[in-house]
Design a protein around this motif. Structure first.
Motif, mmCIF file in Angstrom:
data_model
loop_
_atom_site.group_PDB
_atom_site.id
_atom_site.type_symbol
_atom_site.label_atom_id
_atom_site.label_comp_id
_atom_site.label_asym_id
_atom_site.label_seq_id
_atom_site.Cartn_x
_atom_site.Cartn_y
_atom_site.Cartn_z
ATOM 1 N N ALA A 7 -35.487 6.288 111.954
ATOM 2 C CA ALA A 7 -37.129 6.951 111.406
ATOM 3 C C ALA A 7 -37.939 7.348 111.963
ATOM 4 O O ALA A 7 -38.889 8.806 112.148
ATOM 5 C CB ALA A 7 -36.703 5.974 109.655
ATOM 6 N N VAL A 8 -38.960 6.277 112.701
ATOM 7 C CA VAL A 8 -39.369 6.398 113.701
ATOM 8 C C VAL A 8 -39.243 7.373 114.898
ATOM 9 O O VAL A 8 -40.462 7.998 115.150
ATOM 10 C CB VAL A 8 -39.952 4.726 114.606
ATOM 11 N N LEU A 9 -38.224 7.632 115.326
ATOM 12 C CA LEU A 9 -37.923 8.735 116.592
ATOM 13 C C LEU A 9 -37.943 10.074 116.044
ATOM 14 O O LEU A 9 -38.530 10.869 116.026
ATOM 15 C CB LEU A 9 -36.444 8.606 116.760
ATOM 16 N N LEU A 10 -37.411 10.058 114.333
ATOM 17 C CA LEU A 10 -37.207 11.428 113.700
ATOM 18 C C LEU A 10 -38.841 11.680 113.954
ATOM 19 O O LEU A 10 -38.878 13.008 112.841
ATOM 20 C CB LEU A 10 -36.997 11.268 111.900
ATOM 21 N N SER A 11 -39.525 11.610 112.969
ATOM 22 C CA SER A 11 -40.956 11.746 114.040
ATOM 23 C C SER A 11 -41.514 12.577 114.554
ATOM 24 O O SER A 11 -42.070 13.157 114.396
ATOM 25 C CB SER A 11 -42.163 10.326 112.884
ATOM 26 N N ILE A 12 -40.788 12.440 115.643
ATOM 27 C CA ILE A 12 -41.513 12.593 117.457
ATOM 28 C C ILE A 12 -41.361 13.754 116.737
ATOM 29 O O ILE A 12 -42.429 14.796 117.065
ATOM 30 C CB ILE A 12 -41.082 12.348 118.270
ATOM 31 N N PRO A 13 -40.358 14.464 116.320
ATOM 32 C CA PRO A 13 -39.823 16.009 116.299
ATOM 33 C C PRO A 13 -40.559 16.399 115.154
ATOM 34 O O PRO A 13 -41.421 18.236 115.714
ATOM 35 C CB PRO A 13 -38.661 16.317 115.673
ATOM 36 N N ILE A 14 -40.350 16.258 114.287
ATOM 37 C CA ILE A 14 -41.900 16.456 112.909
ATOM 38 C C ILE A 14 -43.329 16.935 113.736
ATOM 39 O O ILE A 14 -43.861 18.155 113.687
ATOM 40 C CB ILE A 14 -42.120 16.089 111.822
ATOM 41 N N ILE A 15 -44.334 15.888 114.172
ATOM 42 C CA ILE A 15 -45.309 15.698 114.506
ATOM 43 C C ILE A 15 -45.156 17.158 116.107
ATOM 44 O O ILE A 15 -45.774 18.130 116.543
ATOM 45 C CB ILE A 15 -45.915 14.530 115.936
ATOM 46 N N GLY A 16 -44.391 16.861 116.732
ATOM 47 C CA GLY A 16 -43.780 17.999 118.083
ATOM 48 C C GLY A 16 -43.338 19.254 117.716
ATOM 49 O O GLY A 16 -44.501 19.873 118.342
ATOM 50 N N ALA A 17 -42.864 19.431 116.400
ATOM 51 C CA ALA A 17 -42.815 21.394 115.849
ATOM 52 C C ALA A 17 -44.477 20.866 115.413
ATOM 53 O O ALA A 17 -44.569 22.049 115.387
ATOM 54 C CB ALA A 17 -42.031 20.880 114.314
ATOM 55 N N GLY A 18 -45.120 20.609 114.668
ATOM 56 C CA GLY A 18 -46.853 21.147 114.427
ATOM 57 C C GLY A 18 -47.461 20.923 116.165
ATOM 58 O O GLY A 18 -48.665 22.079 115.695
#
Length: 269
Positions: free
Chosen positions: A15-26
C-alpha cells in the motif's frame, strides 16, 4: 498471530508503494499542458496519495510491532480513503465522458466547441475572472510559436495533427474562412462570419485566439485527455488497494482468532 501480522505488514508495504503512483499522477498533472494553467485535480490527488502513504505506514508499524490500535486505525482510515478514491475515479470519469473534437473537411486537426464538454469543465473557464488568469498563463507558453517554426506551407499545416490547445488558441476557427499566411498570421475574409470567435481573432502574437471560446474548448480538451490518463492510473491503483485491503481484513481477523485461541489454551494450562 505472528504469521497474520507478517501478512498485514507485507500488504501495508505494498500500500505504501501504491501511494507513489497516486502522488506521481498529481505531480505529473502539474506539468501538463492544460493542468499547469488550470490547477484543480493535482492537489486532491497529491493529498490522497500522501494520506494513503501515512495510513499504510501506520498499518505497517502496527503489524510489525503488534500495536493493535494502529491496526484498527489503519482498517478504518484506509476504508475511508478507498471510498474517497473510488468517488474521485467516478467523478473524473463523469466529467471527461464528453468532449470529442469535430472533424473539418481537408483538415487533419480537430475543432473544439464549448458545448461539447461537461458543465463542470465549462465552469472552470467560463467566467472572465477565471479566464483572464488562464489566458495570461497560456500566452506565456511557446505552443503557438512552435507552429511557426514547424510549418511554412498551408497544406503542411492543414495536414498537421495539432494539439487541442494549438487548434483552439493559435489559429482562427476553420469555419471563419481566414486565409493562411503562416500558422499564427491569417488574412481576414471580406464577409466576416457572425461567430464571435471569428471577430476575436487577432494577428498580434500575444493575443491570437486566446480570447476565443475555441481556445477555452481546446484547453478543456487537453484537460480531459490528461485527466483520463491520470484516471487509468487511479483505477488500477484503487483495484489493487481494494484487493490488499480485503486481504488485510482477513489477516487481521485471523490474528484476532489466533490470539483468542492462544488465550483460551493458556486458560486451560
Amino acid at each position: 498471530m505472528a504469521l497474520s501480522n507478517n501478512v498485514i505488514g507485507a500488504i501495508n508495504f505494498i500500500a505504501v508503494l501504491l501511494s507513489i503512483p497516486i502522488i506521481g499522477a498529481g505531480i505529473w498533472l502539474t506539468n501538463g499542458a492544460a493542468d499547469s494553467c488550470v490547477k484543480f485535480l493535482q492537489w486532491p490527488l497529491i493529498i490522497l496519495g500522501v494520506l494513503i502513504l501515512i495510513v499504510a505506514l501506520a498499518g505497517f508499524i502496527g503489524a510489525f510491532w503488534r500495536i493493535q490500535c494502529l491496526l484498527i486505525f489503519y482498517l478504518i482510515a484506509m476504508l475511508v480513503l478507498i471510498i474517497l478514491l473510488v468517488c474521485l475515479v467516478v467523478f473524473v470519469y463523469m466529467v471527461t465522458i464528453r468532449g470529442h473534437g469535430i472533424i473539418e473537411p481537408n483538415r487533419a486537426y480537430l475543432e473544439y466547441h464549448m458545448d461539447d464538454f461537461s458543465g463542470f469543465l465549462r465552469r472552470r473557464v467560463r467566467s472572465s475572472f477565471k479566464w483572464d488568469g488562464i489566458r495570461s498563463c497560456l500566452s506565456q507558453t511557446n505552443m503557438c510559436a512552435e507552429l511557426n517554426q514547424s510549418f511554412r506551407m498551408a497544406q503542411d499545416f492543414f495536414n498537421a495533427h495539432l494539439t487541442p490547445m494549438q487548434s483552439g488558441c493559435c489559429k482562427p476557427p476553420t469555419q471563419c474562412g481566414y486565409t493562411f499566411v503562416n500558422p499564427t498570421y491569417w488574412i481576414s475574409p471580406i464577409n466576416m462570419a457572425e461567430d464571435m470567435d471569428c471577430l476575436q481573432w487577432n494577428n498580434d502574437q500575444n493575443q491570437l485566439c486566446y480570447a476565443c471560446d475555441s481556445c477555452k474548448a481546446g484547453l478543456l480538451a487537453n484537460l480531459r485527455k490528461e485527466w483520463k490518463r491520470a484516471n487509468v492510473i487511479l483505477i488500477i491503483t484503487v483495484i489493487v488497494l481494494i484487493v490488499i485491503y480485503i486481504i488485510g481484513c482477513c489477516a487481521f481477523r485471523n490474528a484476532k482468532t489466533e490470539d483468542l485461541f492462544r488465550k483460551y489454551k493458556q486458560g486451560y494450562t
